[in-house]
Design a protein around this motif. Sequence first.
Motif, PDB file in Angstrom:
ATOM      1  N   GLY A 155      14.627 -55.084 -13.407  1.00  0.00           N
ATOM      2  CA  GLY A 155      15.866 -54.884 -12.672  1.00  0.00           C
ATOM      3  C   GLY A 155      16.567 -56.171 -12.308  1.00  0.00           C
ATOM      4  O   GLY A 155      16.218 -57.260 -12.760  1.00  0.00           O
ATOM      5  N   TRP A 156      17.568 -56.023 -11.445  1.00  0.00           N
ATOM      6  CA  TRP A 156      18.458 -57.110 -11.063  1.00  0.00           C
ATOM      7  C   TRP A 156      17.976 -57.714  -9.749  1.00  0.00           C
ATOM      8  O   TRP A 156      18.053 -57.081  -8.707  1.00  0.00           O
ATOM      9  N   ASN A 157      17.469 -58.946  -9.820  1.00  0.00           N
ATOM     10  CA  ASN A 157      16.967 -59.607  -8.624  1.00  0.00           C
ATOM     11  C   ASN A 157      17.787 -60.851  -8.336  1.00  0.00           C
ATOM     12  O   ASN A 157      18.552 -61.333  -9.179  1.00  0.00           O
ATOM     13  N   ALA A 158      17.619 -61.392  -7.127  1.00  0.00           N
ATOM     14  CA  ALA A 158      18.482 -62.468  -6.633  1.00  0.00           C
ATOM     15  C   ALA A 158      17.922 -63.839  -6.956  1.00  0.00           C
ATOM     16  O   ALA A 158      16.715 -64.081  -6.815  1.00  0.00           O
ATOM     17  N   LEU A 159      18.799 -64.747  -7.352  1.00  0.00           N
ATOM     18  CA  LEU A 159      18.434 -66.139  -7.595  1.00  0.00           C
ATOM     19  C   LEU A 159      18.652 -66.966  -6.339  1.00  0.00           C
ATOM     20  O   LEU A 159      19.691 -66.846  -5.681  1.00  0.00           O
ATOM     21  N   GLN A 160      17.670 -67.793  -6.008  1.00  0.00           N
ATOM     22  CA  GLN A 160      17.845 -68.802  -4.964  1.00  0.00           C
ATOM     23  C   GLN A 160      17.734 -70.178  -5.634  1.00  0.00           C
ATOM     24  O   GLN A 160      16.644 -70.575  -6.063  1.00  0.00           O
ATOM     25  N   THR A 161      18.865 -70.843  -5.783  1.00  0.00           N
ATOM     26  CA  THR A 161      18.850 -72.135  -6.466  1.00  0.00           C
ATOM     27  C   THR A 161      18.255 -73.205  -5.560  1.00  0.00           C
ATOM     28  O   THR A 161      18.463 -73.210  -4.350  1.00  0.00           O
ATOM     29  N   ASN A 173      22.594 -67.153  -5.480  1.00  0.00           N
ATOM     30  CA  ASN A 173      22.506 -65.877  -4.768  1.00  0.00           C
ATOM     31  C   ASN A 173      23.229 -64.746  -5.506  1.00  0.00           C
ATOM     32  O   ASN A 173      23.855 -63.889  -4.891  1.00  0.00           O
ATOM     33  N   ARG A 174      23.120 -64.769  -6.817  1.00  0.00           N
ATOM     34  CA  ARG A 174      23.659 -63.676  -7.630  1.00  0.00           C
ATOM     35  C   ARG A 174      22.495 -62.911  -8.247  1.00  0.00           C
ATOM     36  O   ARG A 174      21.388 -63.422  -8.385  1.00  0.00           O
ATOM     37  N   HIS A 175      22.761 -61.669  -8.639  1.00  0.00           N
ATOM     38  CA  HIS A 175      21.740 -60.871  -9.307  1.00  0.00           C
ATOM     39  C   HIS A 175      21.731 -61.150 -10.806  1.00  0.00           C
ATOM     40  O   HIS A 175      22.785 -61.221 -11.439  1.00  0.00           O
ATOM     41  N   VAL A 176      20.530 -61.306 -11.375  1.00  0.00           N
ATOM     42  CA  VAL A 176      20.354 -61.418 -12.819  1.00  0.00           C
ATOM     43  C   VAL A 176      19.250 -60.445 -13.234  1.00  0.00           C
ATOM     44  O   VAL A 176      18.471 -59.983 -12.408  1.00  0.00           O
ATOM     45  N   TYR A 177      19.179 -60.165 -14.531  1.00  0.00           N
ATOM     46  CA  TYR A 177      18.290 -59.108 -15.001  1.00  0.00           C
ATOM     47  C   TYR A 177      16.943 -59.654 -15.467  1.00  0.00           C
ATOM     48  O   TYR A 177      16.863 -60.490 -16.360  1.00  0.00           O
ATOM     49  N   LEU A 253      15.620 -57.608  -4.910  1.00  0.00           N
ATOM     50  CA  LEU A 253      15.746 -56.696  -6.038  1.00  0.00           C
ATOM     51  C   LEU A 253      16.700 -55.561  -5.674  1.00  0.00           C
ATOM     52  O   LEU A 253      16.538 -54.894  -4.656  1.00  0.00           O
ATOM     53  N   ALA A 254      17.691 -55.359  -6.519  1.00  0.00           N
ATOM     54  CA  ALA A 254      18.704 -54.343  -6.256  1.00  0.00           C
ATOM     55  C   ALA A 254      18.253 -52.976  -6.760  1.00  0.00           C
ATOM     56  O   ALA A 254      17.476 -52.868  -7.717  1.00  0.00           O
ATOM     57  N   LYS A 255      18.724 -51.948  -6.118  1.00  0.00           N
ATOM     58  CA  LYS A 255      18.565 -50.601  -6.658  1.00  0.00           C
ATOM     59  C   LYS A 255      19.568 -50.445  -7.802  1.00  0.00           C
ATOM     60  O   LYS A 255      20.718 -50.866  -7.701  1.00  0.00           O
TER      61      LYS A 255
END
Length: 565
Positions: A155-161, A173-177, A253-255
């Motif tokens: 799924g689509w989870n958040a990046l913390q740079t 702080n964007r969602h990637v797959y 992690l996004a729904k």
Amino acid sequence: MESSALTSPQFTTAATPLRFRTPPLKLHRNTVTFKSPAKYSVRTSAASGNDSAVTLFDYGAGNVQTPEDILNAKRLIFPGVGAFAAMMDVINQNGMADALRTYIEKDRPFLGICLGLQLLFESSEENGPVKGLGLIPGVVGRFDSSNGCRVPHIGWNALQTKKDSVILDDVANRHVYFVHSYRAVPSKENEEWVSSTCNYGIDFISSIRRGNVHAVQFHPEKSGDVGLSILRKFLLPNSSKTKKPFEGKATKLAKRVIACLDVRTNDNGDLVVTKGDQYDVREQTKENEVRNLGKPVELAGQYYLDGADEVSFLNITGFRDFPLGDLPMLQILKYTSENVFVPLTVGGGIRDFTDANGRHYTSLEVASEYFRSGADKISIGSDAVYAAEEYIKTGIKTGKSSLEQISRVYGNQAVVVSIDPRRQYLTSPYEIGFKSVKVTNPGPNGEEYAWYQCTVNGGREGRPIGAYELAKAVEELGAGEILLNCIDCDGQGKGFDIDLIKLISDAVSIPVIASSGAGTVGHFSEVFSQTNASAALAAGIFHRKEVPIQAVKDHLLKEGIEVRM
């Protein structure tokens, strides 16, 4: 990652315009066409001296090249889906491992994707320990499902740079797959490499960067506009500088909200998107024609633009006598994958079969054709039921079922099992030998309990196995995800079967997709707040434009449920 069939690697230098399917992204004269996470193709012509030429390390293509192809690369992309040990065997046997180490140690432009990141570490626990390239300190280990995390991580989870990474500059702080079972953990020893992390029970490394060397655990080619931005920055590092990086609001992690397209042949022989009412797809009119809700490729493209996190095709015609003759469906996958940069799932007719000439095809060959055409995951229905029944009866994994064959080669993250049960009411939980639940709404005669009988052949035949027993069995056989339907709720628009979804999502440690019955935005928040479903799927309400995908996501955000925006 999971196991994958690997042959000798192929290197191709692109000297035609570089494109990420569509919309075409022309980068000088170089073109790469990204296919599914497991497969990549490159348009080829004579190599040029252009510094922006891209060499794609396609390790599964089968044409042996030499380590010099790596050493002479101007810009190298190393994608990867497969097993760590099998991949290391391939590149060691062909002399590629040393060439890769030399290329990276010389700080040449490099982008590793998924397994292409993991192989840079010292070793992996997958079927191991197995030694990696040893460029980054650390061990790649499996996610721990005992802490409540579902494995695979899908799924689509958040990046913390963590530092300036060049390719991630505007995606903080964007969602990637993501789709993987193994991960590398940040430590003091590898901190100089880590450019971003992600949390899934623990913090794990989602990307690394040192000089011109980059690698990501996620799949940029399946991460929508965010992923395309990352690829652009690697391929053309000086082409676009963001003055004010956009800070997203992703935290976890996004729904997922999934658009499903039931595809079948209508009475004129055309493939159309349809929708059933308890699996009946014909209009209740004198003509009794197949319900036509649009063209598959166009609808899939629109749903991608509308914000769907995945697109699922269910071929309910199924070409049951000759799945590989399903050329229209294969074309739909190819055309869709040129426009849709989120995961694609396809189901229908994936099984062993023998054609009219007596030639036998395995389910693996059938699935492979779908994967080559652009599918990222395949969905198995009836065949998984039969395999589970046999496994429960004997306790033996034969390795011969469709489910086992495909998950062994492509990994369990590539295999979805579609469960189609009917509710059977009981007066007592001890009335039958299958797992039952106390239902929220009593049956027609006041029954307080029910079990969920699995069906095959499009819901036409009931089987002596419950949804609970089936889910547990297919998880053990190698399923990476469950698509949980409910025939009673299909097309009714009265909401998901919460009792069923809670029963199954509590029983397994792999992700569960809730399906059947959505009619309002509130039904999505209800299923996410009351069950452990990882995703929710709908069809008719999206096709008929009764409930837009964006309206669903806006509602979920207001309810405090994380989604990708």
